[in-house]
Scaffold this motif. Structure first.
Motif, PDB file in Angstrom:
ATOM      1  N   LYS A 113      -7.642   0.564  -1.716  1.00 19.08           N
ATOM      2  CA  LYS A 113      -6.327   1.106  -1.333  1.00 19.08           C
ATOM      3  C   LYS A 113      -5.429   1.158  -2.564  1.00 19.08           C
ATOM      4  O   LYS A 113      -5.439   0.228  -3.368  1.00 19.08           O
ATOM      5  CB  LYS A 113      -5.660   0.191  -0.305  1.00 19.08           C
ATOM      6  CG  LYS A 113      -6.323   0.253   1.038  1.00 19.08           C
ATOM      7  CD  LYS A 113      -5.611  -0.673   1.992  1.00 19.08           C
ATOM      8  CE  LYS A 113      -6.280  -0.611   3.359  1.00 19.08           C
ATOM      9  NZ  LYS A 113      -6.190  -1.903   4.057  1.00 19.08           N
ATOM     10  N   ILE A 114      -4.626   2.229  -2.675  1.00 24.04           N
ATOM     11  CA  ILE A 114      -3.704   2.300  -3.811  1.00 24.04           C
ATOM     12  C   ILE A 114      -2.434   1.528  -3.461  1.00 24.04           C
ATOM     13  O   ILE A 114      -1.778   1.813  -2.448  1.00 24.04           O
ATOM     14  CB  ILE A 114      -3.369   3.759  -4.164  1.00 24.04           C
ATOM     15  CG1 ILE A 114      -4.665   4.466  -4.592  1.00 24.04           C
ATOM     16  CG2 ILE A 114      -2.322   3.836  -5.281  1.00 24.04           C
ATOM     17  CD1 ILE A 114      -4.516   5.923  -4.866  1.00 24.04           C
ATOM     18  N   CYS A 115      -2.121   0.536  -4.277  1.00 23.48           N
ATOM     19  CA  CYS A 115      -0.974  -0.333  -3.994  1.00 23.48           C
ATOM     20  C   CYS A 115       0.019  -0.285  -5.145  1.00 23.48           C
ATOM     21  O   CYS A 115      -0.341  -0.073  -6.294  1.00 23.48           O
ATOM     22  CB  CYS A 115      -1.445  -1.772  -3.809  1.00 23.48           C
ATOM     23  SG  CYS A 115      -2.499  -1.942  -2.371  1.00 23.48           S
ATOM     24  N   ALA A 116       1.294  -0.522  -4.800  1.00 25.42           N
ATOM     25  CA  ALA A 116       2.352  -0.591  -5.813  1.00 25.42           C
ATOM     26  C   ALA A 116       2.410  -2.014  -6.342  1.00 25.42           C
ATOM     27  O   ALA A 116       2.492  -2.961  -5.562  1.00 25.42           O
ATOM     28  CB  ALA A 116       3.688  -0.213  -5.189  1.00 25.42           C
ATOM     29  N   THR A 117       2.354  -2.139  -7.652  1.00 27.91           N
ATOM     30  CA  THR A 117       2.418  -3.469  -8.260  1.00 27.91           C
ATOM     31  C   THR A 117       3.638  -3.605  -9.160  1.00 27.91           C
ATOM     32  O   THR A 117       3.945  -4.686  -9.618  1.00 27.91           O
ATOM     33  CB  THR A 117       1.159  -3.732  -9.115  1.00 27.91           C
ATOM     34  OG1 THR A 117       1.037  -2.655 -10.027  1.00 27.91           O
ATOM     35  CG2 THR A 117      -0.077  -3.825  -8.263  1.00 27.91           C
ATOM     36  N   GLY A 118       4.329  -2.494  -9.412  1.00 29.26           N
ATOM     37  CA  GLY A 118       5.451  -2.533 -10.354  1.00 29.26           C
ATOM     38  C   GLY A 118       6.732  -2.007  -9.722  1.00 29.26           C
ATOM     39  O   GLY A 118       6.731  -1.552  -8.562  1.00 29.26           O
ATOM     40  N   GLY A 119       7.808  -2.032 -10.500  1.00 29.19           N
ATOM     41  CA  GLY A 119       9.094  -1.523 -10.034  1.00 29.19           C
ATOM     42  C   GLY A 119       9.110  -0.009 -10.044  1.00 29.19           C
ATOM     43  O   GLY A 119       9.538   0.651  -9.103  1.00 29.19           O
ATOM     44  N   GLU A 121       0.828  -1.209   0.000  1.00 30.18           N
ATOM     45  CA  GLU A 121       0.000   0.000   0.000  1.00 30.18           C
ATOM     46  C   GLU A 121       0.870   1.270   0.000  1.00 30.18           C
ATOM     47  O   GLU A 121       1.916   1.320   0.647  1.00 30.18           O
ATOM     48  CB  GLU A 121      -0.901   0.019   1.234  1.00 30.18           C
ATOM     49  CG  GLU A 121      -1.902   1.164   1.154  1.00 30.18           C
ATOM     50  CD  GLU A 121      -2.766   1.311   2.397  1.00 30.18           C
ATOM     51  OE1 GLU A 121      -2.677   0.482   3.307  1.00 30.18           O
ATOM     52  OE2 GLU A 121      -3.524   2.292   2.417  1.00 30.18           O
ATOM     53  N   ILE A 122       0.423   2.282  -0.761  1.00 34.85           N
ATOM     54  CA  ILE A 122       1.095   3.592  -0.720  1.00 34.85           C
ATOM     55  C   ILE A 122       0.187   4.509   0.090  1.00 34.85           C
ATOM     56  O   ILE A 122      -0.781   5.077  -0.425  1.00 34.85           O
ATOM     57  CB  ILE A 122       1.310   4.175  -2.131  1.00 34.85           C
ATOM     58  CG1 ILE A 122       1.864   3.107  -3.078  1.00 34.85           C
ATOM     59  CG2 ILE A 122       2.237   5.378  -2.088  1.00 34.85           C
ATOM     60  CD1 ILE A 122       1.744   3.469  -4.542  1.00 34.85           C
ATOM     61  N   LYS A 123       0.487   4.611   1.369  1.00 35.69           N
ATOM     62  CA  LYS A 123      -0.352   5.440   2.244  1.00 35.69           C
ATOM     63  C   LYS A 123      -0.085   6.916   1.942  1.00 35.69           C
ATOM     64  O   LYS A 123       0.905   7.251   1.313  1.00 35.69           O
ATOM     65  CB  LYS A 123      -0.019   5.142   3.708  1.00 35.69           C
ATOM     66  CG  LYS A 123      -0.488   3.755   4.135  1.00 35.69           C
ATOM     67  CD  LYS A 123      -0.172   3.511   5.597  1.00 35.69           C
ATOM     68  CE  LYS A 123      -0.335   2.036   5.910  1.00 35.69           C
ATOM     69  NZ  LYS A 123       0.615   1.593   6.917  1.00 35.69           N
ATOM     70  N   ASN A 124      -0.931   7.768   2.391  1.00 33.36           N
ATOM     71  CA  ASN A 124      -0.757   9.237   2.300  1.00 33.36           C
ATOM     72  C   ASN A 124      -0.955   9.816   0.901  1.00 33.36           C
ATOM     73  O   ASN A 124      -1.023  11.030   0.757  1.00 33.36           O
ATOM     74  CB  ASN A 124       0.653   9.703   2.737  1.00 33.36           C
ATOM     75  CG  ASN A 124       0.963   9.334   4.162  1.00 33.36           C
ATOM     76  OD1 ASN A 124       0.025   9.209   4.951  1.00 33.36           O
ATOM     77  ND2 ASN A 124       2.228   9.135   4.475  1.00 33.36           N
ATOM     78  N   LEU A 125      -1.022   8.954  -0.112  1.00 32.16           N
ATOM     79  CA  LEU A 125      -1.013   9.488  -1.478  1.00 32.16           C
ATOM     80  C   LEU A 125      -2.197  10.415  -1.723  1.00 32.16           C
ATOM     81  O   LEU A 125      -2.040  11.498  -2.284  1.00 32.16           O
ATOM     82  CB  LEU A 125      -1.002   8.330  -2.490  1.00 32.16           C
ATOM     83  CG  LEU A 125      -0.862   8.712  -3.942  1.00 32.16           C
ATOM     84  CD1 LEU A 125       0.385   9.545  -4.167  1.00 32.16           C
ATOM     85  CD2 LEU A 125      -0.798   7.457  -4.828  1.00 32.16           C
ATOM     86  N   GLU A 126      -3.367   9.990  -1.278  1.00 31.71           N
ATOM     87  CA  GLU A 126      -4.538  10.814  -1.569  1.00 31.71           C
ATOM     88  C   GLU A 126      -4.608  12.077  -0.710  1.00 31.71           C
ATOM     89  O   GLU A 126      -5.327  13.013  -1.022  1.00 31.71           O
ATOM     90  CB  GLU A 126      -5.806   9.962  -1.487  1.00 31.71           C
ATOM     91  CG  GLU A 126      -5.932   9.195  -2.799  1.00 31.71           C
ATOM     92  CD  GLU A 126      -6.951   8.077  -2.802  1.00 31.71           C
ATOM     93  OE1 GLU A 126      -7.713   7.989  -3.776  1.00 31.71           O
ATOM     94  OE2 GLU A 126      -6.977   7.302  -1.837  1.00 31.71           O
ATOM     95  N   LYS A 127      -3.808  12.111   0.345  1.00 30.16           N
ATOM     96  CA  LYS A 127      -3.784  13.304   1.217  1.00 30.16           C
ATOM     97  C   LYS A 127      -2.804  14.368   0.702  1.00 30.16           C
ATOM     98  O   LYS A 127      -2.850  15.517   1.118  1.00 30.16           O
ATOM     99  CB  LYS A 127      -3.366  12.896   2.639  1.00 30.16           C
ATOM    100  CG  LYS A 127      -4.495  12.240   3.415  1.00 30.16           C
ATOM    101  CD  LYS A 127      -4.043  11.987   4.852  1.00 30.16           C
ATOM    102  CE  LYS A 127      -4.066  10.488   5.131  1.00 30.16           C
ATOM    103  NZ  LYS A 127      -3.034  10.030   6.031  1.00 30.16           N
ATOM    104  N   LEU A 128      -1.918  13.951  -0.180  1.00 25.41           N
ATOM    105  CA  LEU A 128      -0.858  14.855  -0.640  1.00 25.41           C
ATOM    106  C   LEU A 128      -1.444  16.046  -1.403  1.00 25.41           C
ATOM    107  O   LEU A 128      -2.226  15.867  -2.326  1.00 25.41           O
ATOM    108  CB  LEU A 128       0.077  14.061  -1.551  1.00 25.41           C
ATOM    109  CG  LEU A 128       1.536  14.438  -1.572  1.00 25.41           C
ATOM    110  CD1 LEU A 128       2.144  14.263  -0.185  1.00 25.41           C
ATOM    111  CD2 LEU A 128       2.274  13.523  -2.552  1.00 25.41           C
TER     112      LEU A 128
END
Ligand code: AMP
Ligand code: GLY
Length: 420
Positions: A371-377, A345-352
């Protein structure tokens, strides 16, 4: 207009974003898109190898224009396939896409039309290659003739390094290898040069410099790109004229002589040696992350530009540019370009909160249970425009610091050649 965008990277999120600003664009579908495009378009999961399924979806959903982001579908002939059904497609056809799909196709074209490039030799088996490697000067550049996302290139300083490269390529590290390319090492500075063409008219589509190496100081392994800045510090109208006259125009003529023509974005990867351009490689698409860096500098409606290109009316399109400079820093998953963890999960992203002239373009992201998650490099692209490179980079580094994603890393020295 209803638009379809093919691809799922930062380049495609940027293209989708700038299309969405156009008054003429009513709806966008992304095939398959990412968590960023999901907010401004409809993401569709479709097997991109199944052209027929894609065509049926385009028909059923009355898509007016398809824009192809990455090289693979172009090299596979998606443009030719869809155009047979009178679907409008932005991106070159299969023959023209060999400019990227086969380095040997491009080298032969360079030879025939006197296009400046590194001297080269083509070999078909490891015995001949290894024999030859005993007689050459080092460094030498060794390349697989496949699409290898920039990873099938070795710069070898010694014969021992060259032997490893030849073995890895012929062992199939980058897919089945019928040919191998040995190239003279060009010592200069690189520049990414972009044009858009409808087959007749050529318009400049910006310049940039990307940073391919994973570590600061341009060290370490090659990646898809850790960041970029635009315009390139090497740009001048004098060098532009040389690039067009010596490289781009003869290439487009070569394709005409083959009975075809080029339509779409064309990316020339150049080495500038003593103020003279040499072609290193062509890509038949925008660069990634160069696209994310360049599009924010374009004043003109992106849809209008692309639409005039597919309608072969580019000569009447006036592409206007902002004066500002642009920087892009890529936030990657720890471990990239080797192994990395997925679905983090990439927390804080939507608060930025971003200031005007700052953007975040998603690359390897996906929404998983909201939740926005990282799936790639390569995960997110942070871009800022400013009157100078230094303040653009400062703004990005603040944004990255505020995001504070524990599983990520990024280079703080992107654009170091233009920042004191
Ligand atoms: P390519 O995938 O062909 O763009 O190559 C990847 C990178 O290798 C380029 O961006 C250059 O940094 C480097 N490279 C490729 N060919 C040469 C060459 N002939 N001389 C020097 N560097 C090269
Ligand atoms: N930035 C390099 C590429 O798009 O191939």
């Amino acid at each position: 207009m209803i638009i379809g965008v093919i691809g799922s990277g930062g380049r495609e999120h940027a293209i989708t974003k700038f299309l969405s600003f156009s008054k003429k664009v009513n709806k966008i579908y992304c095939f398959p898109g990412n968590a960023g495009t999901e907010n401004i378009a409809t993401n569709i999961q479709i097997d991109l190898n199944n052209f027929e399924k894609l065509k049926n979806f385009i028909d059923e959903n009355k898509i007016d224009l398809v824009i192809v982001g990455p090289e693979q579908p172009l090299v596979d002939g998606i443009t030719d396939y869809l155009q047979k059904f009178n679907i409008k497609v932005f991106g070159p056809n299969k023959i023209a896409s060999q400019l990227e799909g086969s380095k040997i196709f491009t080298k032969k074209l360079c030879e025939k039309y006197n296009i400046p490039t590194a001297k080269f030799g083509i070999f078909t088996n490891s015995k001949d290659t290894l024999n030859y490697l005993g007689q050459v000067n080092y460094p030498i550049v060794i390349k697989a003739d496949n699409l290898a996302s920039g990873k099938g290139v070795y710069i070898c300083n010694t014969q021992d390094e060259a032997i490893v490269a030849v073995e890895e390529i012929f062992d199939g590290k980058f897919g089945e290898a019928k040919n191998i390319l040995l190239e003279e090492f060009l010592n200069g500075e690189e520049m990414s040069f972009f044009i858009i063409t409808d087959g007749t008219t050529i318009k400049n589509f910006g310049t940039a410099q990307d940073h391919k190496r994973v570590l600061e100081g341009d060290k370490g392994k090659n990646t898809g790109g850790m960041g970029a800045y635009s315009p390139s510090r090497l740009y001048s109208s004098e060098i532009e004229k040389k690039i067009l006259d010596r490289i781009i125009k003869p290439t487009l003529k070569g394709l005409k002589d083959l009975g075809t023509s080029y339509q779409g974005f064309l990316y020339a990867g150049l080495m500038i040696v003593n103020n003279n351009p040499y072609l290193i490689e062509y890509n038949v698409r925008m660069g990634d992350p160069e696209c994310q860096t360049i599009l924010p500098r374009v004043k003109t409606d992106l849809f209008e530009i692309i639409n005039s290109c597919v309608n072969e009316d580019l000569k009447n399109s006036n592409i206007e540019w902002k004066d500002e400079n642009s920087v892009c820093i890529v936030l990657c998953s720890k471990g990239y370009p080797e192994k990395f963890e997925k679905n983090v999960e990439i927390k804080n992203l939507e608060k930025l909160k971003l200031r005007n002239n700052s953007y975040i373009f998603h690359a390897g992201t996906k929404k998983i249970q909201s939740k926005i998650c990282a799936t790639g490099g390569r995960v997110l692209n942070f871009v800022s425009l400013s009157e100078n490179f230094s303040s653009a980079r400062k703004e990005i580094l603040e944004n990255l610091n505020n995001l504070n994603w524990e599983n990520g890393f990024y280079r703080k020295d992107i654009a170091h050649k233009v920042i004191k």
